[in-house]
Design an enzyme around this catalytic site. Structure first.
Site, mmCIF file in Angstrom:
data_model
loop_
_atom_site.group_PDB
_atom_site.id
_atom_site.type_symbol
_atom_site.label_atom_id
_atom_site.label_comp_id
_atom_site.label_asym_id
_atom_site.label_seq_id
_atom_site.Cartn_x
_atom_site.Cartn_y
_atom_site.Cartn_z
ATOM 1 N N SER A 160 0.795 -1.230 0.000
ATOM 2 C CA SER A 160 0.000 0.000 0.000
ATOM 3 C C SER A 160 0.826 1.278 0.000
ATOM 4 O O SER A 160 0.256 2.374 -0.086
ATOM 5 C CB SER A 160 -0.960 0.003 1.193
ATOM 6 O OG SER A 160 -2.052 -0.867 0.941
ATOM 7 N N LYS B 68 0.075 3.614 -2.816
ATOM 8 C CA LYS B 68 -1.043 4.561 -2.784
ATOM 9 C C LYS B 68 -0.555 6.006 -2.662
ATOM 10 O O LYS B 68 -1.289 6.938 -2.999
ATOM 11 C CB LYS B 68 -2.000 4.216 -1.645
ATOM 12 C CG LYS B 68 -2.812 2.941 -1.880
ATOM 13 C CD LYS B 68 -3.819 2.727 -0.766
ATOM 14 C CE LYS B 68 -4.750 1.549 -1.047
ATOM 15 N NZ LYS B 68 -4.115 0.245 -0.817
ATOM 16 N N SER C 249 -6.818 2.936 3.829
ATOM 17 C CA SER C 249 -6.105 2.263 2.733
ATOM 18 C C SER C 249 -7.076 1.440 1.895
ATOM 19 O O SER C 249 -6.781 0.318 1.483
ATOM 20 C CB SER C 249 -4.988 1.363 3.291
ATOM 21 O OG SER C 249 -4.120 0.935 2.273
#
Length: 205
Positions: free
Chosen positions: A101, A104, A159
């Protein structure tokens, strides 16, 4: 690229990468699992200096400087001066690893300027299609209308891969978003970055 953007990404590299790429701990029965762990290449990119292309920890401590903590378990990390970009220490700095993640951050840097936060979007079945099994979700539902502001809250606070997928489809789909993110990575000189999925979910390539 602006000085503020350089500073932000230098700090992100130093802070977030070690947290997400931490290697699994040894087995509870005391047997060392190191032999089963992936090994870094013997030679990697030397962008940033020859030492960054070597496996293992690379640091030149000056007299009186404290030694690095032995308990660091991240597979790859780098610590740099956010003001001038000077690398202070690194460990397998150019080892290609799954970003999870942390990707991101690049997704947000690429798409945040594209949509006004007050814009609303009616979520469709297609928007939520193709999410990987076990994805982190914020709870976006089809046939519900969300503001861009709320979708970004889902990305940043939870997330949420579902929020990422909706914003991706608003940006003309997966392939377009992947192209945009790779272009942005090149502009940021994140030359080790290859985007395959906007949410960072593991994917071939």
């Amino acid at each position: 690229m602006s000085a503020s953007k350089k500073t932000a990404w230098a700090v992100a590299a130093a802070v977030f990468v070690p947290l997400v790429l931490a290697a699994p701990a040894a087995h509870a029965d005391g047997k060392d699992s190191q032999d089963k762990q992936p090994k870094p290449p013997l030679a990697m990119s030397q962008v940033g200096g020859a030492l960054l292309g070597l496996p293992g920890t690379q640091v030149r401590l000056k007299a009186g400087a404290p030694v690095l903590p032995k308990e660091l378990s991240a597979r790859s990390w780098i610590v740099a001066d956010a003001e001038n970009g000077q690398v202070l220490a690194s460990h397998n700095a150019h080892w290609p690893l799954a970003p999870a993640s942390t990707l991101k951050m690049l997704f947000a840097d690429t798409l945040l300027p594209k949509f006004p936060k007050t814009q609303n979007h009616l979520v469709t079945v297609q928007d939520l299609a193709g999410m990987g099994e076990g994805s982190s979700l914020v709870g976006v539902k089809e046939k519900q209308t969300y503001s861009v502001h709320d979708l970004w809250l889902g990305v940043f606070l939870r997330s949420g891969n579902d929020a990422v997928h909706v914003l991706t489809n608003m940006n003309h789909g997966l392939q377009q978003t992947v192209r945009d993110m790779n272009d942005q990575a090149a502009e940021l000189q994140a030359l080790d970055t290859k985007v395959v999925s906007p949410d960072g979910y593991d994917a071939p390539g």
